[in-house]
Every structure is written in structure tokens, then in C-alpha cells.
Design an enzyme around this catalytic site. Sequence first.
Site, PDB file in Angstrom:
ATOM      1  N   TYR A   1      22.735  41.761  55.899  1.00 17.88           N
ATOM      2  CA  TYR A   1      24.191  41.625  56.092  1.00 17.88           C
ATOM      3  C   TYR A   1      24.516  41.586  57.593  1.00 17.88           C
ATOM      4  O   TYR A   1      25.314  40.762  58.047  1.00 17.88           O
ATOM      5  CB  TYR A   1      24.886  42.793  55.407  1.00 17.88           C
ATOM      6  CG  TYR A   1      26.390  42.817  55.513  1.00 17.88           C
ATOM      7  CD1 TYR A   1      27.181  41.882  54.844  1.00 17.88           C
ATOM      8  CD2 TYR A   1      27.034  43.800  56.272  1.00 17.88           C
ATOM      9  CE1 TYR A   1      28.565  41.921  54.933  1.00 17.88           C
ATOM     10  CE2 TYR A   1      28.417  43.850  56.364  1.00 17.88           C
ATOM     11  CZ  TYR A   1      29.178  42.910  55.695  1.00 17.88           C
ATOM     12  OH  TYR A   1      30.561  42.952  55.785  1.00 17.88           O
TER      13      TYR A   1
ATOM     14  N   ASN B   1      37.558  34.772  55.376  1.00 14.40           N
ATOM     15  CA  ASN B   1      37.510  36.160  54.905  1.00 14.40           C
ATOM     16  C   ASN B   1      36.428  36.410  53.854  1.00 14.40           C
ATOM     17  O   ASN B   1      35.823  37.481  53.836  1.00 14.40           O
ATOM     18  CB  ASN B   1      38.886  36.538  54.328  1.00 14.40           C
ATOM     19  CG  ASN B   1      38.817  37.773  53.465  1.00 14.40           C
ATOM     20  OD1 ASN B   1      38.760  38.901  53.968  1.00 14.40           O
ATOM     21  ND2 ASN B   1      38.775  37.593  52.149  1.00 14.40           N
TER      22      ASN B   1
ATOM     23  N   SER C   1      23.810  38.246  59.071  1.00 10.50           N
ATOM     24  CA  SER C   1      24.806  37.223  58.726  1.00 10.50           C
ATOM     25  C   SER C   1      26.111  37.429  59.497  1.00 10.50           C
ATOM     26  O   SER C   1      26.775  36.469  59.861  1.00 10.50           O
ATOM     27  CB  SER C   1      25.068  37.230  57.219  1.00 10.50           C
ATOM     28  OG  SER C   1      25.765  38.403  56.832  1.00 10.50           O
TER      29      SER C   1
ATOM     30  N   ILE D   1      36.467  49.980  55.022  1.00  9.99           N
ATOM     31  CA  ILE D   1      37.758  49.662  54.406  1.00  9.99           C
ATOM     32  C   ILE D   1      37.657  49.842  52.890  1.00  9.99           C
ATOM     33  O   ILE D   1      36.660  49.460  52.275  1.00  9.99           O
ATOM     34  CB  ILE D   1      38.171  48.197  54.732  1.00  9.99           C
ATOM     35  CG1 ILE D   1      38.033  47.902  56.248  1.00  9.99           C
ATOM     36  CG2 ILE D   1      39.596  47.918  54.246  1.00  9.99           C
ATOM     37  CD1 ILE D   1      38.908  48.705  57.172  1.00  9.99           C
TER      38      ILE D   1
ATOM     39  N   SER E   1      32.124  42.127  61.304  1.00 11.57           N
ATOM     40  CA  SER E   1      31.937  43.475  60.772  1.00 11.57           C
ATOM     41  C   SER E   1      31.396  44.378  61.869  1.00 11.57           C
ATOM     42  O   SER E   1      30.657  43.923  62.747  1.00 11.57           O
ATOM     43  CB  SER E   1      30.932  43.459  59.615  1.00 11.57           C
ATOM     44  OG  SER E   1      30.591  44.789  59.265  1.00 11.57           O
TER      45      SER E   1
HETATM   46  P1  NAI Z   1      35.602  42.071  48.525  1.00 10.96           P
HETATM   47  O1  NAI Z   1      34.248  42.159  47.952  1.00 10.96           O
HETATM   48  O2  NAI Z   1      36.703  42.868  47.916  1.00 10.96           O
HETATM   49  O3  NAI Z   1      36.068  40.549  48.602  1.00 10.96           O
HETATM   50  C1  NAI Z   1      35.191  39.522  49.001  1.00 10.96           C
HETATM   51  C2  NAI Z   1      35.813  38.192  48.662  1.00 10.96           C
HETATM   52  O4  NAI Z   1      34.894  37.134  48.950  1.00 10.96           O
HETATM   53  C3  NAI Z   1      36.174  38.086  47.179  1.00 10.96           C
HETATM   54  O5  NAI Z   1      37.433  37.503  47.089  1.00 10.96           O
HETATM   55  C4  NAI Z   1      35.100  37.162  46.636  1.00 10.96           C
HETATM   56  O6  NAI Z   1      35.520  36.431  45.506  1.00 10.96           O
HETATM   57  C5  NAI Z   1      34.900  36.239  47.847  1.00 10.96           C
HETATM   58  N1  NAI Z   1      33.648  35.468  47.766  1.00 10.96           N
HETATM   59  C6  NAI Z   1      32.392  35.933  47.842  1.00 10.96           C
HETATM   60  N2  NAI Z   1      31.525  34.904  47.680  1.00 10.96           N
HETATM   61  C7  NAI Z   1      32.281  33.765  47.502  1.00 10.96           C
HETATM   62  C8  NAI Z   1      31.988  32.390  47.268  1.00 10.96           C
HETATM   63  N3  NAI Z   1      30.754  31.930  47.192  1.00 10.96           N
HETATM   64  N4  NAI Z   1      33.029  31.503  47.121  1.00 10.96           N
HETATM   65  C9  NAI Z   1      34.314  31.936  47.178  1.00 10.96           C
HETATM   66  N5  NAI Z   1      34.648  33.231  47.421  1.00 10.96           N
HETATM   67  C10 NAI Z   1      33.644  34.124  47.552  1.00 10.96           C
HETATM   68  O7  NAI Z   1      35.433  42.441  50.046  1.00 10.96           O
HETATM   69  P2  NAI Z   1      36.460  42.825  51.216  1.00 10.96           P
HETATM   70  O8  NAI Z   1      36.186  44.223  51.571  1.00 10.96           O
HETATM   71  O9  NAI Z   1      37.837  42.405  50.885  1.00 10.96           O
HETATM   72  O10 NAI Z   1      35.852  41.928  52.375  1.00 10.96           O
HETATM   73  C11 NAI Z   1      36.536  40.859  53.036  1.00 10.96           C
HETATM   74  C12 NAI Z   1      35.763  40.520  54.297  1.00 10.96           C
HETATM   75  O11 NAI Z   1      35.743  41.643  55.185  1.00 10.96           O
HETATM   76  C13 NAI Z   1      34.292  40.162  54.028  1.00 10.96           C
HETATM   77  O12 NAI Z   1      33.905  39.099  54.877  1.00 10.96           O
HETATM   78  C14 NAI Z   1      33.550  41.425  54.411  1.00 10.96           C
HETATM   79  O13 NAI Z   1      32.215  41.185  54.777  1.00 10.96           O
HETATM   80  C15 NAI Z   1      34.404  41.931  55.574  1.00 10.96           C
HETATM   81  N6  NAI Z   1      34.244  43.349  55.840  1.00 10.96           N
HETATM   82  C16 NAI Z   1      34.617  44.301  54.921  1.00 10.96           C
HETATM   83  C17 NAI Z   1      34.435  45.649  55.203  1.00 10.96           C
HETATM   84  C18 NAI Z   1      34.830  46.743  54.248  1.00 10.96           C
HETATM   85  O14 NAI Z   1      34.612  47.924  54.583  1.00 10.96           O
HETATM   86  N7  NAI Z   1      35.401  46.442  53.088  1.00 10.96           N
HETATM   87  C19 NAI Z   1      33.827  46.093  56.471  1.00 10.96           C
HETATM   88  C20 NAI Z   1      33.489  45.010  57.356  1.00 10.96           C
HETATM   89  C21 NAI Z   1      33.680  43.702  57.036  1.00 10.96           C
END
Ligand code: NAI
Length: 242
Positions: A150, A85, A153, A183, A137
Site C-alpha cells: 500500500y 479518491n 502505491s 480516518i 496517505s
Molecule cells: P473506502 O474503502 O471507504 O472507499 C474506497 C472507495 O474506492 C470505495 O468507494 C470503493 O468503491 C472505491 N474503489 C476501490 N476500487 C475501485 C475500482 N476498481 N473502481 C472504482 N472504485 C473503486 O476508503 P476511504 O477511507 O474512504 O478512502 C478514500 C481514499 O483515502 C483512498 O484512496 C484511501 O487510500 C485514502 N486514505 C484513507 C485513509 C483512512 O484512514 N481511511 C488513510 C489514508 C488514505
Amino acid sequence: MLEQKVILITGANRGIGLTIAQVCTRLGAIVLLAGRNDAQLEIIAEQLGENAIPMAYDIADEEQVKAAFGHIKQHIGRLDGLVNNAGAMQSAPVGMTRIADLRAQLDVNTVATFQHAQLATRLMAKQQSGAIVNLCSIIGEQGSAGQAAYATSKAAVSGMTKAMAKEFAPLGVRINGVAPGFIDTDMTADFTAGQREEILANIGLGRMGNTQDVADLVSFLLSDHASYITGQIIGVDGGMRL
Ligand code: NAI
């Protein structure tokens, strides 16, 4: 639905990952919470109860990931689910994208996802069972102006999901992708009112998604209810078109 299944969730400290952890524990799983902030993970684990175990490491550090899986193998002995995630998104036009920023997104979104799946499938193939869910995504599927790095990736994650699903299906391991649209999390918090309006105009169901919308699908894919589903990239986007 996930009774006693051991599930590793990366980026479990907030947003979609945190809700996935909450849903999985509610459904009876033992969740391993991966993230960088030890103290924060301890608090979350305490809130989730005795079936939540914090595991602090940087998912983008190859050696730390190996050590984390060594710990799982030695101290837990099995892994039934993995949710890749954790993710990072930086928007910039192609001409303004620094190669260092491209690499940083590839490290977290793509390489870390690959390495986690690589190490998880070693355990799961031995068990002849297991399920992996990768957070893809809609941008990786359809593209988006100003987000080429992005998109690069995340499109790679979709490709690896399908390739790994083919490789591991004969060994009883299922691998699927979930592709969220827009989201409501920290990742989208900086979008301007104008950007939000533009995106919402293209969402058939007329609202932003919430983390529960995504977590419900992820938990289903991890469960035995999805035992005949593999190699799919499933959108959770309210009917979004770019
Ligand atoms: P967010 O920014 O709230 O959370 C991202 C998480 O990844 C955080 O917990 C952060 O600490 C962790 N993270 C980032 N780099 C890290 C590292 N080097 N080591 C450990 N943890 C790391 O984002 P969200 O929205 O919860 O996203 C979750 C997933 O869903 C992501 O892969 C994102 O790309 C994907 N996504 C989100 C969308 C949205 O609209 N929010 C849309 C499409 C995909």
C-alpha cells in the site's frame, strides 16, 4: 465556493469520496460520481440533487476510463476539478504479500490515478484552468510496517502529484495531494482495538479523523481560494507520527 464547477470524484459511493461529493454539491458544484455500482450511485445522486450525475465504471479498467472521459468531453464539455479518491488497501508483511495483491493496489491507487490525471489535464490544459486533488496517505509519506505494498502505491501518488504539478503549472492547472492519517471509514473498520489504541496514542489531537475533516481540505484545494497552491502534499492526520 465551487459554484457551477464540474468536478469528477472517484469512489464517490462511500467513505471519504461520498463526503467530498456532499460537500462539493453543497458548495455549488456539479459533481460526477464515479464508482462501480450503478444502482448505488443512482440513489446517491438522487439524494444529492440535480447537480449530481452518476457515472458507473471501473476506474482500474483502462478502456472504461477512456470511455468515461469521452462521455465527459462530448456531453459536458468541460472539467474543472478531479478528485482521485478511490483506493484499495491490503495489509500484509512483505514476505506474505502476493505479487497479484501488490499489482491490484497499484492498479487502483496508482495507475488509475495517473490515467485519470492524464485525461483530465488534457481537458484542463485546453481550458487553461482546473484543479486535481489526489488522495495520498500518511503511509505513503512515512511508511508503516505490514503495509509495504500500500505504501508503495501511495508514495507513487505523492511523486506523481509533484511531477504533474510542475508540468501543468504553466498551463494553469493545479495538482495537490491530501494525505489522511487515521480516518473512520470502511477502510479502517477492521482494525482491532489494540491497533486502534496504538495508532491513537500517536495522534496529537487524540482522536480518529472523520470524512468531513478530509473533505473540507479537498474542497478548499478545488476552489479558487487555493489558486496559489500547487504541488503540495498536505496531511490531515491530527498531528500523527508513525
Ligand atoms: P473506502 O474503502 O471507504 O472507499 C474506497 C472507495 O474506492 C470505495 O468507494 C470503493 O468503491 C472505491 N474503489 C476501490 N476500487 C475501485 C475500482 N476498481 N473502481 C472504482 N472504485 C473503486 O476508503 P476511504 O477511507 O474512504 O478512502 C478514500 C481514499 O483515502 C483512498 O484512496 C484511501 O487510500 C485514502 N486514505 C484513507 C485513509 C483512512 O484512514 N481511511 C488513510 C489514508 C488514505
